[in-house]
Design a protein around this motif. Structure first.
Motif, PDB file in Angstrom:
ATOM      1  N   LEU A 199       3.727   5.223  10.622  1.00 47.91           N
ATOM      2  CA  LEU A 199       4.092   5.812   9.314  1.00 47.91           C
ATOM      3  C   LEU A 199       5.384   5.405   9.005  1.00 47.91           C
ATOM      4  O   LEU A 199       6.531   5.907   9.044  1.00 47.91           O
ATOM      5  CB  LEU A 199       4.193   7.471   9.438  1.00 47.91           C
ATOM      6  N   THR A 200       5.455   4.111   8.362  1.00 44.93           N
ATOM      7  CA  THR A 200       6.760   3.401   8.025  1.00 44.93           C
ATOM      8  C   THR A 200       6.573   2.995   6.657  1.00 44.93           C
ATOM      9  O   THR A 200       5.235   2.800   6.067  1.00 44.93           O
ATOM     10  CB  THR A 200       7.080   2.267   9.213  1.00 44.93           C
ATOM     11  N   TYR A 201       7.404   2.402   5.932  1.00 46.37           N
ATOM     12  CA  TYR A 201       7.296   1.913   4.557  1.00 46.37           C
ATOM     13  C   TYR A 201       6.586   0.790   4.580  1.00 46.37           C
ATOM     14  O   TYR A 201       5.792   0.829   3.655  1.00 46.37           O
ATOM     15  CB  TYR A 201       8.747   1.733   4.040  1.00 46.37           C
ATOM     16  N   GLN A 202       6.633   0.004   5.749  1.00 44.00           N
ATOM     17  CA  GLN A 202       5.598  -1.229   5.461  1.00 44.00           C
ATOM     18  C   GLN A 202       4.230  -0.993   5.319  1.00 44.00           C
ATOM     19  O   GLN A 202       3.641  -1.726   4.604  1.00 44.00           O
ATOM     20  CB  GLN A 202       5.981  -1.930   6.785  1.00 44.00           C
ATOM     21  N   LYS A 203       3.770   0.040   5.913  1.00 41.03           N
ATOM     22  CA  LYS A 203       2.282   0.409   5.952  1.00 41.03           C
ATOM     23  C   LYS A 203       1.669   1.057   4.465  1.00 41.03           C
ATOM     24  O   LYS A 203       0.619   0.955   4.249  1.00 41.03           O
ATOM     25  CB  LYS A 203       1.882   1.395   7.202  1.00 41.03           C
ATOM     26  N   GLY A 204       2.803   1.500   3.797  1.00 40.06           N
ATOM     27  CA  GLY A 204       2.468   1.702   2.376  1.00 40.06           C
ATOM     28  C   GLY A 204       1.514   3.059   2.182  1.00 40.06           C
ATOM     29  O   GLY A 204       0.700   3.005   1.278  1.00 40.06           O
ATOM     30  N   PHE A 205       1.657   3.864   3.449  1.00 44.25           N
ATOM     31  CA  PHE A 205       0.822   5.181   3.115  1.00 44.25           C
ATOM     32  C   PHE A 205       1.401   6.002   2.044  1.00 44.25           C
ATOM     33  O   PHE A 205       0.528   6.977   1.413  1.00 44.25           O
ATOM     34  CB  PHE A 205       1.147   5.929   4.642  1.00 44.25           C
ATOM     35  N   ASP A 206       2.523   6.050   1.680  1.00 43.23           N
ATOM     36  CA  ASP A 206       3.232   6.771   0.610  1.00 43.23           C
ATOM     37  C   ASP A 206       2.298   6.190  -0.665  1.00 43.23           C
ATOM     38  O   ASP A 206       2.016   7.095  -1.724  1.00 43.23           O
ATOM     39  CB  ASP A 206       4.478   6.494   0.459  1.00 43.23           C
ATOM     40  N   ARG A 207       2.147   5.104  -0.951  1.00 36.93           N
ATOM     41  CA  ARG A 207       1.284   4.484  -2.320  1.00 36.93           C
ATOM     42  C   ARG A 207      -0.081   4.860  -2.209  1.00 36.93           C
ATOM     43  O   ARG A 207      -0.778   5.198  -3.068  1.00 36.93           O
ATOM     44  CB  ARG A 207       1.798   3.187  -2.624  1.00 36.93           C
ATOM     45  N   LEU A 208      -0.720   4.880  -0.910  1.00 41.36           N
ATOM     46  CA  LEU A 208      -1.951   5.040  -0.498  1.00 41.36           C
ATOM     47  C   LEU A 208      -2.247   6.509  -0.910  1.00 41.36           C
ATOM     48  O   LEU A 208      -3.364   7.002  -1.725  1.00 41.36           O
ATOM     49  CB  LEU A 208      -2.369   5.098   0.897  1.00 41.36           C
ATOM     50  N   ILE A 209      -1.179   7.508  -0.684  1.00 41.62           N
ATOM     51  CA  ILE A 209      -1.476   8.882  -1.207  1.00 41.62           C
ATOM     52  C   ILE A 209      -1.393   9.140  -2.653  1.00 41.62           C
ATOM     53  O   ILE A 209      -2.050   9.749  -3.264  1.00 41.62           O
ATOM     54  CB  ILE A 209      -0.466   9.717  -0.356  1.00 41.62           C
TER      55      ILE A 209
END
Length: 357
Positions: A199-209
């Protein structure tokens, strides 16, 4: 014939992509030809390493800068013929160590990310770009996982192509398949989605949500992994009122069952090298929808069904592809990973590259 000594170097054991690759390569390397050692800065979380055919040295240090003398002493004591590292800042450190060790050794480094992008997101961007340009050419061999990455090092860091070798990321297909139970019923009320990674910025889960707010299908999304952005992601899920659709699963013992069970695997990363989770999703036979930045996945287009691997053309296309998903009968899934990524084939090539050092 005298066995060569090879020293693998990892900062920590958290089973990210670079760590998985290093441990797989170390495990499969012939014990008849090589004495194998693994240095870890710290395994404070006591992660169990499944492999036992190499000697593990835990320095019990929290930071690299606090372990400099311990590492140099270990190198001079072990007297390795080759040192292997797979994480950028460790690669740089290992090259610098060569100037302070009595014992001389060959250096093989592996680049885990696309450096022109990953270094652009580093708080010391200019310093690391300089160090890459100045020190990486001093490595005896550089391994990369795609043509895209090789071209990046040549064009943007002026590294000679003769020192760069493409080595596919190894995947233990048999191990993954052994952890999947395909005997379940395929009846489901919702489209099942899964994503996986730290769960890091690189993985982009924030934008996925944020993108998930625009999914107009009935769905569940499991995000497998842990990391520093967990609280931030929890807040976004709460703010978007998506708690009944999106679940942060944390680290789980067997992610492969969830990947296999899903109708689609979603990759939302802002940058990657060659993402191991995508290769593992291929083994599980799960449809993949990837963010547009991971262009190196285009190298698979001639190897697998284009309907199986989908690289989005921007945010709207990513959302549309999810909205057009249909429920799959996962009892009929099969391994889509090309054979040249299987650990046995990759380790054979790895040994050939080492032999020439």
């Amino acid at each position: 014939m005298k066995k060569k000594r090879i020293l693998f170097f990892l900062p920590f054991i958290n089973f990210g992509g670079a760590e998985k690759v290093t441990l797989l390569l170390a495990d499969k390397l012939s014990t008849k030809k090589y004495d194998k050692y693994l240095i870890i800065l710290n395994n404070s979380k006591n992660y169990k390493i499944e492999y036992d055919n190499f000697k593990i040295i835990d320095l019990k240090k929290l930071r690299l800068r606090n372990s400099i003398f311990s590492i140099i002493r270990s190198i001079n004591s072990i007297k390795p013929d080759i040192i292997f590292s797979s994480i950028g800042y460790i690669n740089i450190f290992i090259i610098l160590c060569r100037y302070f060790c009595f014992h001389k050794y060959k250096i093989m480094i592996r680049e885990a990310n696309l450096p022109s992008i990953s270094l652009g997101n580093n708080k010391n961007t200019e310093l690391f770009k300089y160090l890459y340009k100045f020190l990486y050419p001093k490595a005896d061999k550089i391994l990369v996982s795609s043509k895209t990455m090789k071209n990046d090092l040549i064009e943007n860091f002026h590294i000679s192509s003769k020192n760069i070798f493409i080595l596919n990321n190894p995947v233990d297909c048999n191990k993954i398949l052994s952890k999947i139970d395909n005997s379940k019923s395929s009846k489901r009320k919702k489209i099942e989605l899964v994503a996986c990674g730290r769960l890091t910025y690189q993985k982009g889960f924030d934008r996925l949500i944020n993108w998930a707010e625009q999914f107009n299908i009935s769905y569940n999304l499991k995000i497998i992994g842990d990391g520093e952005e967990k609280s931030k992601l929890e807040n976004i899920i709460k703010e978007k009122k998506l708690k009944s659709n999106i679940y942060l699963m944390g680290n789980i013992k067997n992610p492969y069952q969830d990947i296999f069970d899903a109708d689609a695997f979603l990759l939302s990363s802002r940058w990657e090298g060659m993402p191991n989770v995508v290769l593992e999703a291929m083994v599980c036979g799960t449809k993949i929808i990837a963010s547009e930045e991971i262009k190196q996945l285009n190298e698979f287009k001639t190897l697998i069904d284009k309907k199986f691997l989908n690289i989005a053309n921007g945010q709207n296309d990513f959302i549309n592809q999810v909205n057009n998903l249909e429920k799959n009968n996962y009892l009929n899934k099969s391994n889509h990973l090309p054979l040249n990524f299987d650990i046995n084939q990759v380790s054979f090539i790895f040994e050939k590259i080492i032999k020439d050092l």
